[in-house]
Structures are given as structure tokens and as C-alpha cells.
Design a protein around this motif. Structure first.
Motif, PDB file in Angstrom:
ATOM      1  N   GLN A 243       4.570   8.008   3.028  1.00  0.00           N
ATOM      2  CA  GLN A 243       3.931   6.904   3.281  1.00  0.00           C
ATOM      3  C   GLN A 243       3.502   6.311   4.617  1.00  0.00           C
ATOM      4  O   GLN A 243       2.704   5.664   4.847  1.00  0.00           O
ATOM      5  N   ARG A 244       4.364   6.983   5.657  1.00  0.00           N
ATOM      6  CA  ARG A 244       3.599   6.900   7.026  1.00  0.00           C
ATOM      7  C   ARG A 244       2.264   7.610   6.965  1.00  0.00           C
ATOM      8  O   ARG A 244       1.447   7.011   7.908  1.00  0.00           O
TER       9      ARG A 244
ATOM     10  N   LEU B 181      -4.266   2.136  -6.527  1.00  0.00           N
ATOM     11  CA  LEU B 181      -4.216   0.785  -6.841  1.00  0.00           C
ATOM     12  C   LEU B 181      -3.253   0.172  -6.008  1.00  0.00           C
ATOM     13  O   LEU B 181      -2.083   0.740  -5.993  1.00  0.00           O
ATOM     14  N   ILE B 182      -3.411  -1.090  -5.404  1.00  0.00           N
ATOM     15  CA  ILE B 182      -2.347  -1.725  -4.371  1.00  0.00           C
ATOM     16  C   ILE B 182      -1.539  -2.515  -5.331  1.00  0.00           C
ATOM     17  O   ILE B 182      -2.512  -3.776  -5.710  1.00  0.00           O
TER      18      ILE B 182
ATOM     19  N   ALA C 179       1.527   5.931 -12.499  1.00  0.00           N
ATOM     20  CA  ALA C 179       2.669   5.190 -11.557  1.00  0.00           C
ATOM     21  C   ALA C 179       1.823   4.260 -10.633  1.00  0.00           C
ATOM     22  O   ALA C 179       2.448   4.029  -9.530  1.00  0.00           O
ATOM     23  N   VAL C 180       0.616   3.904 -10.716  1.00  0.00           N
ATOM     24  CA  VAL C 180       0.016   3.008  -9.767  1.00  0.00           C
ATOM     25  C   VAL C 180      -0.553   1.673 -10.709  1.00  0.00           C
ATOM     26  O   VAL C 180      -0.942   1.777 -11.892  1.00  0.00           O
ATOM     27  N   THR C 181      -0.610   0.622  -9.839  1.00  0.00           N
ATOM     28  CA  THR C 181      -1.069  -0.360 -10.499  1.00  0.00           C
ATOM     29  C   THR C 181      -1.547  -1.577  -9.458  1.00  0.00           C
ATOM     30  O   THR C 181      -1.192  -1.356  -8.246  1.00  0.00           O
TER      31      THR C 181
ATOM     32  N   LEU D  28       0.931  -1.330   0.165  1.00  0.00           N
ATOM     33  CA  LEU D  28      -0.066   0.012   0.144  1.00  0.00           C
ATOM     34  C   LEU D  28       0.738   1.262  -0.046  1.00  0.00           C
ATOM     35  O   LEU D  28       0.546   2.112  -0.795  1.00  0.00           O
ATOM     36  N   ALA D  29       1.821   1.266   0.966  1.00  0.00           N
ATOM     37  CA  ALA D  29       2.691   2.448   1.003  1.00  0.00           C
ATOM     38  C   ALA D  29       3.402   2.740  -0.212  1.00  0.00           C
ATOM     39  O   ALA D  29       3.619   3.788  -0.684  1.00  0.00           O
ATOM     40  N   TYR D  30       4.174   1.732  -0.807  1.00  0.00           N
ATOM     41  CA  TYR D  30       4.909   2.021  -2.061  1.00  0.00           C
ATOM     42  C   TYR D  30       4.165   2.138  -3.251  1.00  0.00           C
ATOM     43  O   TYR D  30       4.742   2.590  -4.352  1.00  0.00           O
TER      44      TYR D  30
END
Length: 948
Positions: A564-565, A42-43, A83-85, A31-33
């Protein structure tokens, strides 16, 4: 969606050549990255961090075998969802940060993980820079700059990546590698991929033969345009290699992976001036812009009244912003030159151009560095500033369009009318006016009924207006992404759109490279997978996840970044808010995230607040982490209280421990001592601290007993040695400096003619930061009150200034102690007060300088370097080492944070005799990982000076 067995099989296959720590599939880090700066989420099922081309080729091969889509990610500052997938995310890390300067700076070869600002830092000695200059250049990476054909304020269309690319190394979907700078590679590629190159050359010939389409393409690229593929490569070039090279620019990872790019650099004119010009209405502002198109300007940035209002209350902003009438707008005009005469001539030319255009006040240029920086801070902070004032729970959307410059004024009015008609009256407008490139930014919620439909209606009308009626571009510089993919055909027309699908099929017949980005058959793609931004913590709720904070965070390559935190805290808040509606899967996920977050989010945060210096709205994620530590450390409050109430004894125990460690070091030797410490720490479950070879001797507090007072002819200064300098003395192996910081400071003050006043109970005093950082707020406040009382007494209620020898402690005291106290930070004090009192002979040495987080937060970077350069002939400031990660005692208790933060330091300082800083604990970690002794900056000044 593929079955879970496919992902497990992929991970197992990759594990044969890629270490497990770089194959990530746990719920927290995926999730964070997997989160970027866009409003989509998208996770990924698997995050892979290859370190070289071979590992990346292996990853592509294994994904291709299983027909699993892949997406490439650099810094994740992308705004359009490219940049999400929910498949495989290939993330660039430390293995992709190499560079090579070519032709004496006229070109530079860069890997995709190099931050844009770092590239310019490397080129600065040559008076050059890369052409693209996006507003996010201090955080975005070269991979993203090239893949999105990002431009920015000054580069326009003449200096973007498409125009300045010299060569690339690219890995295609089938795993093949082409290096356009290598004749052998090109020859081999022509032999192996002749069909691909022939296909590209055929498309180019057909396009050029189609006069109407060719002219349309040329028109589109007179504007800034990143909608769809770079079809201009088909009319600009006929050779397949050149077409391929230029198609890769702006392809958003859908055609291949750029593993290096060589840019032809551009001149970075050293002299700069700027004017903030205010006009009564948008029409006048646009006419001024059109007039300036032919002037010798570097940039013209447009800002409407709403945009200026969004930043007018921020610290340091010009008061005039608050008094502008409704409907007013501004132009930030930037002029640059190679010498004084050229700069003056250009400023005069601009003023002459604007002479006949009504302005609200005379247009005047400033060359003052602070004012110049402030003007650009206004401009660069506009997008995040909207995020800071939006309603919690909503996101921020930025639309990025370009009009033909000659129709800019009517286009702006028409676009503004559309936004108002759809109820978006909070939208702000700004942009790169010379290119007709405008950004509309507005808050948008998707949770309430009807909001998705309202947004869709807005986008449909904007696309029709800009793309069709005005012949403009729907994405001028932010990339097509998912956000504009459903509208590519509308803007370009069926013929050009079909051409783009042919290009995609030639490169990626399996449609595995970043599918649904740029090209999509899904008309509602831009309305799906919208990112939730629930309320989580007042400290961070205004974050829009832009990622500007990440480059300076020491835990970036270890665990999580500040962004990300915050992402994980928001997900935990979302799950908690489900309450009784939570499913078993929700509860399991929440438990997994909470358990993993202890180390990933809390324990490995340095909490120095350095992230706030990069955040456009000043969010200090460390403050949130300290609050979380406070909540988790309630049971340790009695121990903190005992330590605080017996602080003098606690520091004596610490010095005794250092003496014992020193004795053991003498008996056992460094290697055995380190092995034993590592083993003991491992057996304790990492509860015991890690011994470091750089651990110094204990300091002798008795040196303070030599301080006498009574010399009325001398200026008085209250000296407060921090608890760290009262504990840690000189390094064991330092052949040059055997004195503690206290001894050095006293000698320096005496040499400069100061009389030293010491507070009472000095061994018991502490600024409270050691407790504050661990979440022990009550004891931190108690120690602060104690110190405040003693310093007021010693300084005669602020009559005399107070010098602390440690920068982080000074910052803590400035924030929490009585305003009557003038707290002097060591670098600022040395630069402003000691240098004028001393005779300086610069040492013939090459030295390194580490600017601590607290010094950066206090704006002392330049003074730090100037002080060092006054004392040594050559000064090195290691690039990319923004925070050492020692963070008080984390260098002992979380040593991996210190190690990751200082990776690469030893190479940077290899030729230096020593390093200098202004925090004793930081200097321990720097010595350990830099391979040279790090000392107090006072030591350098003392060695280079004598009494006048």
C-alpha cells in the motif's frame, strides 16, 4: 454512481455501532485498501472493517436499504479483479482470525481472516494440513481460498475447498445467518428460507434431468474449473442445504459471506523429495506429464524455457538453467511419503515411469531440505519474476487455463502459437501439469495506442480455443473475477449461463453482492478500469502489488502495508507527472495524499526490511521509506552531525535520562508515571516520547573496564557492545536477571574460554543504523567509517572475529563494513561456537523466543529455535509475531506501532517464564506487551551452561 450524500448517510448510520476508525473514506486509505493484486483499479467510496458477524449484518442491512453494492475483501491477493469495487468494501481484519481444531486435527474451523499458512501451522502437530495449497498460501487468507475455490500445486481437484468443506457459517444478502454444523440453525433456516432452498432443489432436479447439461457439468469438473458458479453442486447433491454450502465455494462473494468454514483436513506426509527434470521440448515434457498422471506423485509442475530463464540469474539458482537449449522445458516432480520405505518406493516408481522418455540429463531426486526448498522457490517465484523484468509502466497479466490432460501437448502448442501471433513473445508458461492447468504470464501495457485492442483480440482467441475447441476451463483456479466474466457464457453455453443467473437471483435479487464479478452483461468489462503502474521510485518500480509482503509487516493493522505504501507513491507520481494538465481536483488530491502519507506511509514504517524476505523479487520498501525520510530530514542534518561527533556524550545523556526516569518511577509509581507521560505526549502533539513501564535501568559501561588481555592460550574475539546495550541495562522488575547484556556476554565468553578484545573509543562507536533509519545517510556513513577503522585495528585486519551482541547492528555492519571483518551475530555465534564449548543442562522452564527481523533476514530462524531448545525444555515461538514494531526508537516515538504489532503476544506467552531475543530495544517492547520479561538469548544460554 450514487450521490455523495448516500455514502455520508451510510457512514453516519454505521457510526452508531461501528467506531469511526473502522469506517474509512479518506482519499489515501480508500485507494490503498481498495487495491488488490489484479490489474484492475476501482476506488471504494467507503471501507468498512466489521469485527464480528453482528457488525457485518448491520453493514449489509444499511447498504441494502440504500441499494449500495458491497464487496468482501480478505488478503487482496486475488488476480482476476474480484476484490475491487467503487462502492462499499468490507475488509476482514483482526476480528476474523479465530480457529478451532476438531477431531484431533481431522478437521479445523477457521474464520476468513486466518492466513492459509497459519492454518497449516496449527495443524502441523497433528500431521495434517488443509487441502488447498495455492502458491500464495503464506499471504492469502482462508476467506479468499474458499471464495475462489483456490487449489494449488498438490491439491488438484480432490482436495480443494469444494471437496474438503465440512460446514460453513454464511451470511446472505438479506442478513440471515446459516450455520450448517448447527441443527437448530439449519432447521430455522429451512423455515425462514424454504423458498430459496426449494429453488435450489428444483434447479438440481432440472439439471439432473437434462442429461446433456449434466454430463457437460461433470466433464467440466473433471478439470480444475473456477469459471462461473459451482454447477457441480447441482449434480452432486439434491438437498438444498448441501447445494447452498457447495455453491458458496468459489462464488467470489457474489452469493454471500462465509464467516467461518470447517475443513476436513488431509494427511501431511512428513517425508518429501523432489526432482527437477529437464526435457528437450514441450511435446516430450507433456508426454512425460501424461505418463506421470498414474504415478504416486504429490505434484508435477511444468515450466517452459522462458519461465526458467526469468529466474536463472537469481541468487542460488542451479547453473544448469543457463545452459538449457531453446525449446527445453522442465518438470518439478514432488514425491512424499509417511516413512522411508514408502518414499523410496514412490521415487523408484516415478523413475521407472520416466525411463523411456528422453530427458536432457538423468532424473534424480533430492531430499536435501535446502535443495528441495530451492526447487519450489523457482516454481513459486515465476509469476513475480516476470514483474521484475517487465518494462516500467506496464502491468503483468496471468491467464489461468486448463486443458483435458490427454490433449495437453497439442493445447500447449496451439496456445503458444496464439500468444506469438498476437505479439506476446515474452510470455512464460508454467502450471500444475497433472491437472492440465497452465498459467501464461506476460507483461502488458495499456497506455500506447492499440494495446487494449491487441489484448482484447488475444483474449477472444484464447477463450475460443480453450473454452470451446478444447472443452477446457478459462479459469482453472484463480477465480472468474472481472477478467473472465465476459467469457463465461462462451465457455459454458447459453443454457448453463442462464442457470447461473437463476442462482444469482435466488441468493441476491438486488444484485448488490459484488456485482459484475462472475456474471456480467458488459462484454468489455475486462478492458475497463485498468490499473496504472507508473514509475515512482527505482527501489520499488518492479513491484506488481501481489501482497506477499503484507503478513509480516508490523503496520498492517495500523496504517499501511509495503504494497500500500507503493500504491500511494505511484499515485503521487502519476499526479505529479500531470504537470500543467493537472486539474484543481488533481492538485487538491495530491496535497491530501502527501499530507496523509507522512504518518500513514513514512512515520509508521518500521523500515526493517522484513518485507523483502517475503517479496519474490526482494523489494525492500523500507529502503524507499528511508530515502523519503532523508529527503524530509535535510534540515536536521546538522543536529545528526553534532550527535554523531559527540556520540559518547549523547549515550551518557541517554543513560542519565534513564536514571532520572528510574528515580521518578520510584517516587511516582508505575501507574502515575505512565499517565503523566501519556498526558505530556498528548499535549506535545506526540512530539515527546512515550514512557514505558518496561523501560529498563541504565547500563554501566564500566563493566568493560574489567576486561584484560594477554592469555595466549585462549582464542580471541573482538567484542563490540552495541550503543543500545551500552545504554539499556536490566529491567527494573526482573527477579531473575539483574545484569546488563554486556555483563552477561563477558561472563559467557569467559566461561567458554575466549579472550575478549575491545575496540578503542568504544563509547563513541556506532554502526550507523540509528542514523540510517532516520534518513541521515551522511552521518550514518561517517559512523560506519569510524567503526570500520577501529574494528580493523582491534581485529588485526580481520585476524580475529568480531562479535556484536545485537542482531540488527550485525546485519548493518555486514552490509557496510570491510569484507575482511568476520561479523558474528549473537545467535549464530552462540549456536555455532558457544554450544560446543559449554556443558548444557536444559532449564526446566517454558520460554518464549522472538526471532528479530534481522535474524530472519540472515536466515537464522532455525538456529534461533534450536539454540533455545538446547537450553530449555519447552520453547514457544508465538505465531504471527514476525516483527515487534519497536524499530529502534519507534516504540517510544510511535508506540502505537509497537502495540499493534504485538497484539495477541500476551496470550501466546502467558504460560512462559520469560522471553528471549537478540535486540535490547526489541526486548523492551516485547516485555511491555508480552507481560513477561524478555532478555538477551545470551542470558538463557548462560543460565543453562557451565564450563566443561
Amino acid at each position: 454512481m450514487m450521490s455523495m450524500s448516500a455514502w455520508r448517510e451510510l457512514k453516519d448510520a454505521l457510526a452508531a455501532t461501528i467506531p469511526a476508525e473502522r469506517l474509512i473514506d479518506d482519499p489515501l486509505r480508500t485507494l490503498a485498501y481498495g487495491t488488490d493484486a489484479s490489474f484492475y483499479r476501482l476506488i471504494p467510496q467507503l471501507v468498512v472493517r466489521p469485527q464480528n458477524e453482528a457488525e457485518l449484518q448491520r453493514t449489509l442491512a444499511e447498504c441494502r436499504e440504500r441499494e449500495l453494492p458491497v464487496t468482501f475483501r480478505a488478503a487482496g491477493t486475488s488476480l482476476s479483479g474480484q476484490a475491487v469495487t467503487d462502492s462499499v468494501l468490507i475488509q476482514m481484519g483482526r476480528g476474523w482470525r479465530d480457529h478451532e481444531i476438531l477431531d484431533e486435527g481431522k478437521a479445523i474451523c477457521l474464520q476468513p481472516g486466518v492466513i492459509g499458512a497459519r492454518a497449516n501451522q496449527l495443524l502441523a502437530p497433528y500431521g495434517r494440513k488443509i487441502g488447498p495449497d495455492p502458491a500464495s498460501i503464506a499471504s492469502c487468507m482462508v476467506g479468499g481460498i474458499a471464495a475462489n475455490n483456490a487449489s494449488g500445486m498438490c491439491c488438484g481437484t480432490a482436495q480443494n475447498s469444494y471437496r474438503t468443506v465440512r460446514d460453513i457459517r454464511v451470511i446472505l444478502a438479506d442478513g440471515s445467518l446459516l450455520d450448517t454444523a448447527d441443527a437448530d440453525s439449519v432447521a430455522a433456516f429451512r423455515a425462514s428460507h424454504g423458498e430459496l432452498l426449494a429453488g435450489l432443489e428444483r434447479l438440481a432436479a432440472e439439471t439432473c434431468d437434462n442429461a446433456e447439461l449434466a454430463e457437460k457439468i461433470r466433464h467440466k469438473y473433471r478439470l480444475k474449473n473456477t469459471t462461473g458458479y459451482a454447477l457441480n453442486s447441482l449434480v452432486d447433491f439434491s438437498d438444498g442445504i448441501e447445494i447452498l454450502k457447495h455453491l458458496m465455494i468459489g462464488s467470489e462473494g457474489t452469493l454471500g459471506f462465509i464467516s467461518t468454514i470447517t475443513y476436513d483436513t488431509v494427511v501431511d506426509e512428513p517425508l518429501k523429495a523432489a526432482a527437477l527434470a529437464f526435457f528437450p521440448d514441450m511435446g516430450t515434457t507433456c508426454r512425460a506429464t501424461i505418463a506421470l498422471k498414474q504415478s504416486p506423485v504429490s505434484a508435477v509442475e511444468l515450466m517452459d524455457r522462458a519461465a526458467l530463464r526469468s529466474v536463472q540469474d537469481q541468487p542460488g539458482m542451479p547453473e544448469v538453467l543457463k545452459t538449457l537449449p531453446e525449446g527445453a522445458a522442465a518438470l518439478l516432480v514432488d514425491v512424499r511419503g509417511n516413512d522411508e520405505a514408502e518414499l523410496d518406493a514412490r521415487m523408484q516408481a516415478v523413475q521407472a515411469t520416466l525411463e523411456g522418455i528422453q530427458a536432457l540429463e538423468p532424473v534424480t531426486f533430492t531430499r536435501d531440505a535446502d535443495a528441495y526448498a530451492l526447487y519450489w522457490k523457482i516454481r513459486k517465484g515465476l509469476f513475480p519474476a516476470v514483474g521484475a523484468v517487465r518494462e516500467t509502466g506496464t502491468t503483468v497479466i496471468i491467464e489461468d487455463v486448463a486443458f483435458p490432460i490427454e490433449r495437453l501437448d497439442e493445447g500447449v502448442l496451439a496456445l503458444t502459437d496464439i500468444f506469438h501471433r498476437h505479439g506476446y513473445r515474452d510470455a512464460i508458461l508454467f502450471g500444475h501439469a497433472l491437472e492440465g492447468n497452465l498459467h501464461f504470464v506476460f507483461p502488458q501495457g495499456f497506455e500506447k495506442p492499440g494495446e487494449v485492442e491487441r489484448y482484447q483480440a488475444l483474449m477472444d482467441e484464447v477463450a475460443q480455443l480453450v473454452g470451446v475447441e478444447y472443452g477446457g476451463s478459462l479459469k482453472a483456479e484463480h477465480g472468474t473475477g472481472r477478467n473472465m466474466a465476459p467469457y463465461v457464457e462462451l465457455e459454458w453455453g447459453p443454457e448453463a449461463y442462464a442457470l447461473m443467473w437463476e442462482i444469482k437471483a435466488l441468493f441476491d435479487p438486488g444484485n448488490l453482492l459484488n456485482p459484475e464479478v462472475i456474471l456480467s452483461r458488459n462484454p468489455t468489462l475486462h478492458l475497463e478500469n485498468l490499473k496504472p503502474l507508473p514509475a515512482a521510485d527505482e527501489i520499488v518500480d518492479k513491484c506488481i502489488e501481489c501482497g506477499f509482503c503484507e503478513p509480516v509487516c508490523p503496520s498492517t493493522d495500523l496504517t499501511l502495508t509495503p504494497r500500500q505504501r507503493i500504491v500511494i507513491r505511484r499515485e503521487l507520481a502519476r499526479l505529479e507527472a500531470l504537470g500543467s494538465q493537472a486539474t484543481d481536483a488533481d492538485r487538491t488530491r495530491m496535497k491530501e495524499l502527501e499530507e496523509a502519507y507522512v504518518y500513514q506511509g513514512i512515520d509508521t514504517c518500521a523500515a526493517t526490511g522484513l518485507c523483502a524476505t517475503q517479496c519474490p523479487v526482494g523489494i525492500d520498501t523500507g529502503e524507499m521509506v528511508r530515502q523519503l525520510r532523508h529527503e524530509r530530514a535535510v534540515d536536521k542534518a546538522p543536529l545528526a552531525r553534532r550527535i554523531g561527533r559527540h556520540f559518547s556524550g549523547a549515550t551518557r545523556v541517554a543513560r542519565g535520562g534513564l536514571n532520572a526516569a528510574g528515580a521518578a518511577r520510584t517516587v511516582l509509581g508505575v501507574n502515575l508515571m505512565e499517565k503523566m507521560s501519556t498526558g505530556a505526549r498528548r499535549l506535545s502533539g506526540d512530539r515527546l516520547p512515550q514512557w514505558s513501564p518496561a523501560l529498563p535501568r541504565s547500563a554501566s559501561i564500566r563493566v568493560l573496564e574489567s576486561v584484560t588481555s594477554g592469555d595466549a592460550s585462549r582464542d580471541k574475539v573482538v567484542y563490540l557492545p552495541s550503543c543500545a546495550t551500552r545504554i539499556f541495562g536490566a529491567a527494573h522488575d526482573d527477579k531473575v536477571e539483574a545484569r546488563s547484556v554486556m555483563e552477561i556476554t563477558l561472563a559467557l565468553l569467559d566461561k567458554a574460554g575466549y579472550e575478549v578484545v575491545l575496540p578503542e573509543m568504544i563509547g563513541h562507536l556506532c554502526c550507523g543504523m540509528a542514523f540510517q533509519s532516520k534518513g541521515q545517510f551522511e552521518e550514518a556513513a561517517h559512523k560506519g567509517r569510524e567503526l570500520n577503522r577501529e574494528l580493523l585495528m582491534a581485529s588485526q585486519n580481520g585476524r580475529f572475529p568480531v562479535l556484536c551482541d545485537t542482531s540488527p547492528c550485525t546485519l548493518q555492519m555486514r552490509k557496510h563494513l570491510d569484507e575482511r571483518l568476520e561479523m558474528l551475530e549473537p545467535v549464530a555465534f552462540a549456536h555455532d561456537h558457544l554450544l560446543p564449548r559449554l556443558a548444557i543442562t536444559p532449564l526446566d522452564e517454558r520460554v518464549a523466543v522472538h526471532v528479530t527481523c534481522s535474524s530472519t533476514r540472515m536466515g537464522l530462524d532455525d538456529k534461533f529455535v534450536r539454540l533455545a531448545r538446547a537450553c530449555a525444555n519447552e520453547v514457544v515461538v508465538p505465531a504471527g509475531i514476525d516483527c515487534c514494531g519497536f524499530a529502534g526508537d519507534k516504540g517510544f516515538n510511535t508506540p502505537e506501532l509497537n502495540a499493534v504489532a504485538l497484539e495477541g503476544l500476551a496470550e501466546e506467552v502467558a504460560e512462559c517464564s520469560a522471553g528471549y531475543s537478540n535486540s535490547r530495544t526489541c526486548e523492551i517492547g516485547l516485555s511491555q506487551h508480552g507481560g513477561i520479561p524478555y532478555r538477551s538469548i545470551f542470558s538463557l544460554l548462560d543460565r543453562a551452561s557451565r564450563a566443561p
